[in-house]
Scaffold this motif. Structure first.
Motif, mmCIF file in Angstrom:
data_model
loop_
_atom_site.group_PDB
_atom_site.id
_atom_site.type_symbol
_atom_site.label_atom_id
_atom_site.label_comp_id
_atom_site.label_asym_id
_atom_site.label_seq_id
_atom_site.Cartn_x
_atom_site.Cartn_y
_atom_site.Cartn_z
ATOM 1 N N ASN A 163 33.229 -38.206 -5.689
ATOM 2 C CA ASN A 163 32.890 -36.876 -5.103
ATOM 3 C C ASN A 163 33.118 -35.758 -5.044
ATOM 4 O O ASN A 163 33.544 -34.832 -5.033
ATOM 5 N N ASN A 198 27.531 -37.011 -3.822
ATOM 6 C CA ASN A 198 28.854 -38.160 -3.092
ATOM 7 C C ASN A 198 28.731 -39.134 -3.742
ATOM 8 O O ASN A 198 29.210 -39.749 -3.027
ATOM 9 N N GLU A 199 27.427 -39.867 -3.454
ATOM 10 C CA GLU A 199 27.575 -41.433 -3.423
ATOM 11 C C GLU A 199 27.581 -41.761 -5.569
ATOM 12 O O GLU A 199 27.935 -42.895 -5.397
ATOM 13 N N ASP A 222 22.892 -30.794 3.139
ATOM 14 C CA ASP A 222 23.677 -31.553 2.929
ATOM 15 C C ASP A 222 23.338 -33.174 2.364
ATOM 16 O O ASP A 222 24.525 -33.740 2.187
ATOM 17 N N GLU A 223 21.848 -33.409 2.342
ATOM 18 C CA GLU A 223 21.583 -34.523 2.372
ATOM 19 C C GLU A 223 21.301 -34.458 0.727
ATOM 20 O O GLU A 223 22.183 -35.825 0.862
ATOM 21 N N LYS A 238 24.952 -35.160 0.432
ATOM 22 C CA LYS A 238 25.344 -36.723 0.054
ATOM 23 C C LYS A 238 24.918 -37.768 -0.984
ATOM 24 O O LYS A 238 26.274 -38.190 -0.821
ATOM 25 N N LYS A 239 23.995 -37.535 -1.042
ATOM 26 C CA LYS A 239 23.386 -38.249 -1.937
ATOM 27 C C LYS A 239 24.190 -38.093 -4.173
ATOM 28 O O LYS A 239 24.731 -39.405 -4.135
#
Ligand code: ASP
Ligand code: MG
Length: 400
Positions: free
Chosen positions: A58, A54-55, A47-48, A51-52
Motif C-alpha cells: 500500500n 497496491n496489491e 486508478d487501475e 490498484k495493481k
C-alpha cells in the motif's frame, strides 16, 4: 493557427471515442491549423494501475509507481496515432520525454522544468499531427516522472506556452461551474473566469482543472478553454482578469475533500523549534496548508495544520523527525474534514464577505475549525457531514 488540444481520460475512454477524436483532429488540421494533442490515460486506467501496485504494497516505491502510471498515457498516444494514420493522416506519438519535457522534483509529483520543442516543431513543419503523452516527463537522472494526479492539464498548458499558442482542454464536463453540480444542483456555468479565481478554485478542490496548469497559463499568458464537445465553443474561457468585464462578488464555491488535519501538541514554544518542524515537513515535500497555533501551558504550544490526505506517508516520515526533536510530542490526525471555500475577485474591492459567512454558519449551527483568507478567497475546515448544509446556505446567500 497553432493549437494545443487536450483530451482527458473520459474523452479517450473507448476505441470509438479515440476514433471520433481522430476524425475531429483531421478536420481541425484541414482547416489549416497546426495541431498538438495531449492525452490522458483511457478512462480509469491510472486508478487501475495504482490498484495493481497496491496489491503488492500500500506504499509502493514512488519511482516505480511513476514507471507504471506513465504507461497509461502511452497506450492512448499510440492508439490515437494509429487511428489517424489509418484514416490517411500523418501523425506521430511522443512520450513526454520525446516531446522534450524535462522534469524535476519528487517522483509522482514532479514539476516541469523546461521544454525543448525542437522535435515537435520539426514534426509540425512536416504537417504531422503531434500526439504527446500527458502527465509525464523525464528528470535529471533520466527517469520517467509524473506530474501529480490530473497532471495532463499541466502538460498541455506548458506545451502551449512553449509553442506560443492557446490551449483547449476537452473534458467530461462542459465548463467550469460556480460549484460542483454533483454537490449543488443549482450550480451555474461560468463563461469567463480569471486565472486567479480559477487557481483558487482548483487549489481549493474544484477538480475540473489542475491548479498548476492554470498557474502556468497565467505565467505564460496562455488563453485556456475548457469544454466538452468537439467543435462547439460553449464552455469556459480562463483569461486575464482585465479581459472579464462583469464581476460578481463571489464567482464560485469549492470543496476539497482531500484534507488531513494534524494536531501536534506539547511543542517547545521557541521560534527556532517551530521553524524546525516546518522545515522537516518541507523536506518531505508535505504541502502544508491552514496553520493555527494555540498556547498551552508554560513554555509549550500546540500547532495544527492541514495537508492533503494523500500525503500521509510523507507526513509520517516528517513526524518521525519532529518527534525526535520534541520528546513530549503528542499527535492526532483527523480525516473526517472538508475545506469549503468561496472565491471571487469581487472581494478585492468589497468587504463584508467574511462577516456574512460567519453569520450564516452561526444561523445554521455549522461548526468550523480553521479559517484562512487570501485576497480573493475565504476557506473554512469543517466536518464532512456538514457539507450539504454549508453548500446550500452559501449558495443561497451569494446566489451561486
Ligand atoms: N492519467 C492521469 C490521472 O488520472 C493524469 C491525467 O489524467 O491528467 O491522474
Ligand atoms: Mg483531469
Amino acid at each position: 493557427m497553432r493549437i494545443v488540444q487536450k483530451y482527458g481520460g473520459t474523452s479517450v475512454g473507448t476505441i470509438e471515442k479515440i476514433k471520433a477524436i481522430a476524425e475531429h483532429l483531421i478536420k481541425v488540421r484541414k482547416e489549416g491549423n497546426e495541431v498538438v494533442v495531449v492525452v490522458s490515460a483511457m478512462g480509469k486506467m491510472t486508478d487501475e494501475l495504482i490498484k495493481k501496485a497496491n496489491e503488492i504494497t500500500n506504499r509502493p516505491d514512488r519511482r516505480e509507481l511513476d514507471m507504471l502510471m506513465s504507461t497509461g498515457e502511452q497506450q492512448t498516444i499510440a492508439l490515437l496515432s494509429m487511428a489517424l494514420k489509418n484514416m490517411g493522416h500523418e501523425a506521430v506519438s511522443l512520450t513526454g520525454s520525446q516531446a522534450g519535457i524535462q522534469t524535476t522534483g519528487t517522483h509522482t509529483k514532479s514539476k516541469i522544468k523546461s521544454i525543448n520543442n525542437e522535435r515537435m516543431e520539426k514534426h509540425l513543419a512536416d504537417g504531422k499531427i503531434v500526439i504527446v503523452a500527458g502527465f509525464q516527463g523525464m528528470n535529471e537522472a533520466g527517469d520517467i516522472t509524473t506530474l501529480g494526479r490530473g497532471g495532463s492539464d499541466t502538460s498541455a498548458v506548458a506545451l502551449a506556452g512553449a509553442l506560443g499558442c492557446q490551449c483547449e482542454i476537452y473534458t467530461d464536463v462542459d465548463g467550469i461551474y460556480t460549484c460542483d453540480p454533483r454537490v449543488h444542483k443549482g450550480a451555474k456555468k461560468i463563461d469567463k473566469i480569471s486565472y486567479e479565481e480559477m487557481m483558487e478554485m482548483s487549489n481549493l478542490g474544484a477538480g475540473v482543472m489542475e491548479v498548476r496548469a492554470v498557474e502556468l497559463g497565467k505565467k505564460f499568458g496562455v488563453p485556456i478553454y475548457v469544454g466538452r464537445s468537439l467543435g462547439e465553443k460553449n464552455g469556459t474561457y480562463i483569461l486575464e482578469k482585465e479581459q472579464i468585464m462583469e464581476e460578481k462578488l463571489i464567482t464560485g464555491l469549492s470543496i476539497n475533500e482531500n484534507v488531513l488535519m494534524v494536531n501536534l501538541q506539547n511543542l517547545y514554544n521557541k521560534p527556532q523549534k517551530i521553524a524546525n518542524i516546518f522545515s522537516a515537513l518541507g523536506k518531505q515535500d508535505v504541502n502544508v496548508d491552514m496553520i493555527s497555533q494555540s498556547q498551552s501551558v508554560e513554555d509549550m504550544v500546540d500547532i495544527s495544520f492541514t495537508c492533503p490526505a494523500t500525503e500521509e506517508d510523507l507526513l509520517d516520515k516528517a513526524v518521525e523527525i519532529i518527534a525526535t526533536q520534541n520528546p513530549a510530542l503528542k499527535i492526532s490526525k483527523n480525516q473526517d474534514l472538508i475545506k469549503v471555500s468561496v472565491v471571487g475577485v469581487g472581494m478585492i474591492s468589497h468587504s463584508g464577505v467574511a462577516g456574512k459567512l460567519f453569520e450564516i454558519f452561526g444561523e445554521k449551527n455549522i461548526k468550523f475549525y480553521q479559517v484562512t483568507t487570501s485576497e480573493i478567497s475565504i476557506s473554512f475546515t469543517m466536518d464532512k457531514d456538514r457539507k450539504a448544509a454549508a453548500v446550500e446556505a452559501i449558495s443561497e446567500a451569494f446566489n451561486i
